[in-house]
Every structure is written in C-alpha cells, then in structure tokens.
Write an enzyme that holds these catalytic residues in place. Structure first.
Site, mmCIF file in Angstrom:
data_model
loop_
_atom_site.group_PDB
_atom_site.id
_atom_site.type_symbol
_atom_site.label_atom_id
_atom_site.label_comp_id
_atom_site.label_asym_id
_atom_site.label_seq_id
_atom_site.Cartn_x
_atom_site.Cartn_y
_atom_site.Cartn_z
ATOM 1 N N GLU A 49 51.832 -24.500 48.471
ATOM 2 C CA GLU A 49 52.129 -25.929 48.549
ATOM 3 C C GLU A 49 53.274 -26.196 49.492
ATOM 4 O OE1 GLU A 49 53.818 -27.730 44.814
ATOM 5 O OE2 GLU A 49 53.760 -25.654 44.156
ATOM 6 N N GLU B 3 52.210 -28.908 33.470
ATOM 7 C CA GLU B 3 51.982 -28.359 34.811
ATOM 8 C C GLU B 3 52.861 -27.124 34.912
ATOM 9 O OE1 GLU B 3 53.987 -30.404 38.061
ATOM 10 O OE2 GLU B 3 52.221 -30.180 39.328
#
Ligand SMILES: *[C@@H]1O[C@H](CO)[C@@H](O)[C@H](O)[C@H]1NC(C)=O
Ligand SMILES: *[C@@H]1O[C@H](CO)[C@@H](O)[C@H](O)[C@H]1NC(C)=O
Ligand SMILES: *[C@@H]1O[C@H](CO)[C@@H](O)[C@H](O)[C@H]1NC(C)=O
EC number: 3.2.1.8
Length: 260
Positions: A197, A103
C-alpha cells in the site's frame, strides 16, 4: 544442464499478466486479489502467475492498497518474496474481520520509512518468526471498510527487523494469540491478503515506485476453492478442495474444484 521440467517451470513464470482496475477484487489461480485506489490512473495492479502480483505507482499517487491472498482468511502461515522495492510503501499481511469489525496489519516491511505508528496506541510486543513485533491499536471513526463507512478498530504488529531477503514466513496465529491476550480479539475472517500500500495521502508528496510480490507457499492443509486448480501434471498447489466441492480431472494437466 537444467532438467526439462524445471526449465519449463522457469519459462512458465511471468508469462501471465492481467491488469486489475481500481476497486476490483476477485479470484485468480485460486487466490483472492483486491486492489483499491483513490486514483485509478496513478497506480497499476497486475496479477501475474500463480500467487504473484506487481504494483507500480507514480508520484503523488494518493492512497492505494492491493494484494493477493484468501477469502476468507485464517490463522495460517504465510510466506512471501518481495522483489525490487522502489519508493515508499508498506508491505503487510492485511485483512478484516467482522463482529468485531477489525482491520489488521502484520507489517513486514516499511519501504521508505513513513512512520506507521503516528496516532497508534502501544499494546506490548510479541516474538515470532525470528523477530520482535510491536503491537498497536487504533480506533477509526467513519473509515472506509468492506461493510461501508464504519467505526472500527485497527490492530497492528510491526516487525522490528524486516527480513528483506529470502522467503520469510509469517505465523499469523502467533499475532492473533498475542492480540487476543492484549484485549484485541478478532471476529469472523473476511479477506486476507499479502498487501502493498501507498501510505502518503493525496496531500502528501510520495515517490513513484514499484513492488513485485510472490505469495510463495500455501500452508499445509490449505485447499483450493471452487473453480481453482487442484491437480494436473506439474501443478504444485493444493490437491484438496474446500468443503462441498470436489477435485474433478479435466485433462492430464488440469483438475479443478467443482461444486458437489
Ligand atoms: C475507490 O474507492 C474509494 C473508496 O470508496 C474511493 O474514494 C475512490 O474514489 C475509488 N477509486 C476510483 C478510481 O473510483
Ligand atoms: C462513529 O462514531 C461517531 C461518534 O463517536 C458517530 O458520530 C458516528 O455516527 C459513528 N459512525 C458510524 C458509521 O456509525
Ligand atoms: C456444505 O453443505 C452443507 C449442506 O448443504 C452446509 O450445511 C454447509 O454449510 C456447507 N459448507 C460450506 C463451507 O459451504
């Protein structure tokens, strides 16, 4: 006096909006979008015109991440604009690879100042696009990933001087090269989004906020994917289609990539 085509282009902006339910992804205007959220009511992700999205969230919304981009990702140059940031959030180029399962984030802006480096291991730095970025790595145990609950590695580049204005560019290849040199190789690209986010967990108090994002340009050589627009009067996106699809004219205003 504004030329008519420009006027129409200006009027055409912000005309399309479509809310995306939590934990959904898909394709729109040739862009991939993804939105995941702990609480589907606490944050709202909206697709807008070509490559633009908006996210709004309430206080203590829990974790969410959403954005627009590509699937699969690639080592491309990405430009973006951010508008009217409110509340705390991280804004990054965000993606995944498999083999190895990674990620990654190229953190462009840290609105609100929640420190992203807690628990990360420093791996050096690189200079790209007018700024020094610090490189970090982390091992995640039993984390949520596109292939289910897994152990995986996180790679980070964190921009020391956010741009905050204009149309910044991120030359992702510079990061991928620096990461590889630091012993952090990527695998096969999964999706890659220009992401917003919320960084406070459900247990952390977070401010309500909002951010609008425009993924500005497609890099040279980027071709539209199946069903995406590839031509038409006034269209400024890519005029080529990905492998095994061909640009087919529908009418004067719309051509589309269709399977061979
Ligand atoms: C979205 O997926 C995450 C991770 O699987 C899950 O924790 C969360 O509850 C889901 N959100 C909704 C609104 O279903
Ligand atoms: C992740 O690693 C831990 C030990 O480090 C192990 O117990 C766990 O089963 C692994 N998780 C997965 C999904 O493989
Ligand atoms: C395109 O089609 C060929 C022949 O069917 C196939 O081998 C290839 O993997 C396809 N490429 C893509 C990108 O789908």
């Amino acid at each position: 006096m504004i030329a008519l085509p420009l006027l129409f282009a200006l009027l055409a902006r912000f005309t399309f909006t479509a809310a995306v339910p939590a934990n959904e992804s898909g394709l729109i205007f040739g862009y991939f979008f993804a939105f995941s959220a702990d609480d589907g009511d606490a944050a709202t992700f909206t697709n807008e015109d070509d490559g633009e999205y908006a996210i709004q969230w309430g206080e203590n919304s829990g974790h969410f991440i959403g954005g627009a981009g590509w699937t699969p990702g690639s080592p491309q140059s990405i430009s973006y604009s951010t508008f009217s940031p409110v509340g705390n959030s991280w804004f990054s180029i965000y993606g995944w690879t498999t083999d190895p399962l990674v990620e990654y984030r190229i953190l462009e802006e840290n609105f609100g100042g929640v420190d992203p480096t807690v628990g990360l291991t420093s791996k050096g730095s690189l200079t790209s696009d007018g700024s020094v970025y610090d490189i970090y790595e982390a091992q995640i145990v039993d984390g949520v990933s596109p292939v289910g609950t897994s152990n995986f590695t996180q790679y980070w580049s964190i921009r020391q001087s956010p741009v905050n204005a204009g149309i910044p560019t991120v030359t992702t290849q510079n990061h991928f090269t620096a990461w590889a040199a630091a012993g952090m190789p990527l695998g096969t690209f999964g999706y890659q989004i220009v992401a917003t986010e919320q960084v406070g967990g459900a247990s952390t108090a977070t401010n309500a906020g909002s951010l609008s994002v425009l993924v500005r340009t497609r890099p040279a050589g980027f071709c539209a994917i199946e069903y995406a627009q590839c031509g038409g009067e006034g269209f400024t996106g890519p005029n080529c289609c990905v492998s095994n699809t061909t640009c087919v004219q529908n009418n004067q205003f719309f051509s589309q990539c269709l399977a061979d």
